[in-house]
Design a protein around this motif. Structure first.
Motif, PDB file in Angstrom:
ATOM      1  N   GLY A  83       0.827  -1.208   0.000  1.00 29.32           N
ATOM      2  CA  GLY A  83       0.000   0.000   0.000  1.00 29.32           C
ATOM      3  C   GLY A  83       0.854   1.248   0.000  1.00 29.32           C
ATOM      4  N   SER A  84       0.565   2.143   0.945  1.00 25.27           N
ATOM      5  CA  SER A  84       1.358   3.367   1.060  1.00 25.27           C
ATOM      6  C   SER A  84       2.282   3.295   2.264  1.00 25.27           C
ATOM      7  N   GLY A  85       2.559   2.065   2.705  1.00 25.01           N
ATOM      8  CA  GLY A  85       3.491   1.874   3.811  1.00 25.01           C
ATOM      9  C   GLY A  85       2.857   1.257   5.036  1.00 25.01           C
ATOM     10  N   GLU A  86       1.754   0.516   4.840  1.00 23.64           N
ATOM     11  CA  GLU A  86       1.027  -0.031   5.980  1.00 23.64           C
ATOM     12  C   GLU A  86       1.672  -1.259   6.596  1.00 23.64           C
ATOM     13  N   LEU A  90      14.658  -4.945  -8.045  1.00 20.88           N
ATOM     14  CA  LEU A  90      14.735  -4.478  -9.429  1.00 20.88           C
ATOM     15  C   LEU A  90      13.551  -4.967 -10.253  1.00 20.88           C
ATOM     16  N   LEU A  91      13.149  -6.223 -10.058  1.00 17.69           N
ATOM     17  CA  LEU A  91      12.010  -6.751 -10.797  1.00 17.69           C
ATOM     18  C   LEU A  91      10.741  -5.982 -10.440  1.00 17.69           C
ATOM     19  N   THR A  92      10.549  -5.696  -9.162  1.00 21.51           N
ATOM     20  CA  THR A  92       9.358  -4.968  -8.717  1.00 21.51           C
ATOM     21  C   THR A  92       9.319  -3.568  -9.318  1.00 21.51           C
ATOM     22  N   ARG A  93      10.463  -2.884  -9.312  1.00 19.47           N
ATOM     23  CA  ARG A  93      10.517  -1.541  -9.903  1.00 19.47           C
ATOM     24  C   ARG A  93      10.267  -1.600 -11.411  1.00 19.47           C
ATOM     25  N   ALA A  94      10.842  -2.603 -12.075  1.00 19.93           N
ATOM     26  CA  ALA A  94      10.689  -2.723 -13.525  1.00 19.93           C
ATOM     27  C   ALA A  94       9.253  -3.050 -13.913  1.00 19.93           C
ATOM     28  N   ASP A  95       8.505  -3.665 -13.009  1.00 22.08           N
ATOM     29  CA  ASP A  95       7.141  -4.107 -13.311  1.00 22.08           C
ATOM     30  C   ASP A  95       6.152  -2.944 -13.353  1.00 22.08           C
ATOM     31  N   CYS A  96       6.610  -1.752 -13.055  1.00 21.31           N
ATOM     32  CA  CYS A  96       5.756  -0.561 -13.165  1.00 21.31           C
ATOM     33  C   CYS A  96       5.935   0.028 -14.558  1.00 21.31           C
ATOM     34  N   THR A  97       4.943  -0.189 -15.426  1.00 22.52           N
ATOM     35  CA  THR A  97       5.049   0.305 -16.807  1.00 22.52           C
ATOM     36  C   THR A  97       3.938   1.299 -17.153  1.00 22.52           C
ATOM     37  N   THR A  98       3.274   1.831 -16.130  1.00 23.29           N
ATOM     38  CA  THR A  98       2.200   2.780 -16.395  1.00 23.29           C
ATOM     39  C   THR A  98       2.727   4.034 -17.095  1.00 23.29           C
ATOM     40  N   ARG A  99       1.908   4.592 -17.981  1.00 25.76           N
ATOM     41  CA  ARG A  99       2.289   5.832 -18.653  1.00 25.76           C
ATOM     42  C   ARG A  99       1.867   7.058 -17.845  1.00 25.76           C
ATOM     43  N   GLN A 134       8.436   6.133  -5.279  1.00 22.24           N
ATOM     44  CA  GLN A 134       8.687   6.714  -3.953  1.00 22.24           C
ATOM     45  C   GLN A 134       8.307   5.740  -2.844  1.00 22.24           C
ATOM     46  N   THR A 135       7.197   5.014  -3.046  1.00 25.20           N
ATOM     47  CA  THR A 135       6.769   4.040  -2.042  1.00 25.20           C
ATOM     48  C   THR A 135       7.783   2.912  -1.922  1.00 25.20           C
ATOM     49  N   TYR A 136       8.318   2.474  -3.063  1.00 22.37           N
ATOM     50  CA  TYR A 136       9.321   1.410  -2.994  1.00 22.37           C
ATOM     51  C   TYR A 136      10.627   1.932  -2.399  1.00 22.37           C
TER      52      TYR A 136
END
Length: 351
Positions: free
Chosen positions: A231-234, A256-265, A275-277
Motif C-alpha cells: 500500500g502506502s506503507g502499511e 529491481l524486478l518490482t521496480r521494472a514491473d511498473c510500466t504505467t504511462r 517513492q513508495t518502494y
C-alpha cells in the motif's frame, strides 16, 4: 556444410604469396548495410541446421541488424523444424539472445516467426491477454517493457544478469491460465504469480537450465506481486522481515524486478510507486542495520532447544525452531531469556 550467413562467409587466403580476401557472397556489403542474409537459399541453410533460425534472432539482438525478407519468409515456413534440435542447444542460443544488448529485437522475431511457439510457447500466449492495469497494452508488450526496464536497472547487480532477465520475461506467464472476466467489464488474474512460478519451473526444466537458475527465477516470479500489498506503507516491521526472509539472497533481484514491473504511462502514478518502494527499501536497510535481517535466525539454536527441553534430535526440534523463528519475525530479537520462556510455554502446550 554451408556457412550460416553471408557476414560469416568471408575468408582470407594465407597460403598465397599475397593474402587474398575472399567474399563470394557480398558479405562486406551486407555487413555495411547491417543485413542478415544467407549465402544461398535460406531454406538450404536452415535445413543444414535449424538452429540457425534462432541465430538470426541472436544477431538482430547483438548487432542491431535487420533480416532480409527472404530469410524471414524461410524462418516462418520452417519454424517447426526447430523441434528436432536438442533442448540444450536451444537453451544456449536463447541465453545469448536474452543476454544481448537488445533482447526485445530477437524475442520479437522468435514470437512473430513462430520459433518461440516451439520452445517457449508461454511468451506468444501473452499476446492473447489484456493487462488489467493498462488497457492500451497486452501482457506481451508489458512483458517486453518490463524486461527492458529491468536491464536498465541491473547495474545494481554488477551488470547483465540472467536470473533477473528470465524473471522479467516470465513473471506474468501465469496470466492466461488465471484469467477471469469481471462483472461489469475488465479482467483479473488472481494468483497468477503462483501458477506462473510453477510454469516457470516446468519450462526451464524442459530447457535444461541449471537447478539454481530454475529455483531462483521461479521464486522471483512467485514473489513479484508481494510489494503490492504494501500500500502506502502499511506493512508492520514483521511483514518487512518476512519480505526479506522470503527473498533471501534474491532481495536485490526482487527490488529491481518490482521496480521494472511498473510500466504505467501515468507519470504521477509511476512516481508515487517509485517513492513508495524507495520507502520500503529504506525500511529494510534500517531494519537490517538494527537486526541483521539477512541473517534472521531464532534467538536459540537447535542445540539450545534440545538442552532446554531435554530432548534428542527429532522432528520436534524442527517444530520448536520454526516456532521461535515465527516469534523472531513477528517481534524482532527477543533475547535468550525471553525466548527460553516462550519456548517452555510452547512446550507445555504440546504435551
Amino acid at each position: 556444410m554451408r556457412r550460416d550467413f553471408t557476414i560469416n562467409a568471408m575468408a582470407l587466403e594465407l597460403t598465397t604469396d599475397e593474402p587474398t580476401f575472399i567474399d563470394l557472397f557480398n558479405g562486406v556489403s551486407d555487413l555495411q548495410n547491417k543485413l542478415i542474409k544467407t549465402p544461398g537459399k535460406p531454406e538450404d541453410s536452415f535445413s543444414d541446421d535449424p538452429l540457425r533460425m534462432m541465430r538470426a534472432a541472436r544477431f538482430m539482438s547483438q548487432l542491431n541488424f535487420t533480416i532480409d525478407q527472404s530469410v524471414l519468409d524461410a524462418i516462418k515456413s520452417m519454424a517447426s523444424r526447430l523441434s528436432i534440435i536438442s533442448s540444450e542447444r536451444i537453451r544456449d542460443e536463447f541465453i545469448k539472445i536474452i543476454m544481448s544488448d537488445q533482447p526485445r529485437l530477437g524475442i520479437t522475431l522468435l514470437v512473430e516467426c513462430g520459433l518461440a511457439e516451439i520452445f517457449m510457447p508461454e511468451i506468444p500466449m501473452l499476446k492473447l491477454e489484456i493487462d488489467e492495469h493498462h488497457h492500451h497494452k497486452d501482457v506481451y508488450e508489458h512483458t517486453l517493457t518490463v524486461l527492458e526496464q529491468a536491464i536498465a536497472l541491473e547495474s545494481r547487480l554488477g551488470g547483465a544478469n540472467l536470473t533477473l532477465r528470465l524473471a522479467a520475461l516470465l513473471h506474468d506467464i501465469g496470466k492466461p491460465k488465471t484469467k477471469e472476466l469481471i462483472t461489469g467489464g475488465g479482467v483479473s488474474f488472481h494468483h497468477h504469480e503462483v501458477v506462473g512460478a510453477r510454469m516457470t519451473k516446468e519450462r526451464l526444466r524442459t530447457l535444461r537450465f541449471d537447478n539454481h537458475i530454475i529455483k531462483d527465477v521461479a521464486q522471483l516470479v512467485f514473489l513479484h506481486l508481494r510489494f503490492h500489498g504494501y500500500g502506502s506503507g502499511e506493512w508492520t516491521d514483521s511483514a518487512v522481515r518476512r519480505y526479506v526472509r522470503d527473498a533471501g539472497e534474491l532481495l536485490t533481484h526482487l527490488h529491481l524486478l518490482t521496480r521494472a514491473d511498473c510500466t504505467t504511462r501515468n507519470q504521477k502514478k509511476a512516481q508515487l510507486l517509485a517513492q513508495t518502494y524507495d520507502q520500503l527499501e529504506e525500511r529494510i536497510t534500517l531494519l537490517m542495520e538494527q537486526e541483521e535481517l539477512n541473517k534472521i535466525r531464532p534467538d536459540l539454536s537447535g542445540e539450545q532447544i534440545m538442552e532446554i527441553l531435554k530432548i534428542k534430535p527429532s522432528p520436534t526440534v524442527g517444530k520448536a525452531y520454526d516456532f521461535l523463528l515465527e516469534l523472531r519475525l513477528e517481534h524482532g530479537p527477543l533475547g535468550e531469556e525471553k525466548a527460553k520462556s516462550e519456548l517452555l510455554n510452547w512446550w507445555k502446550q504440546q504435551s
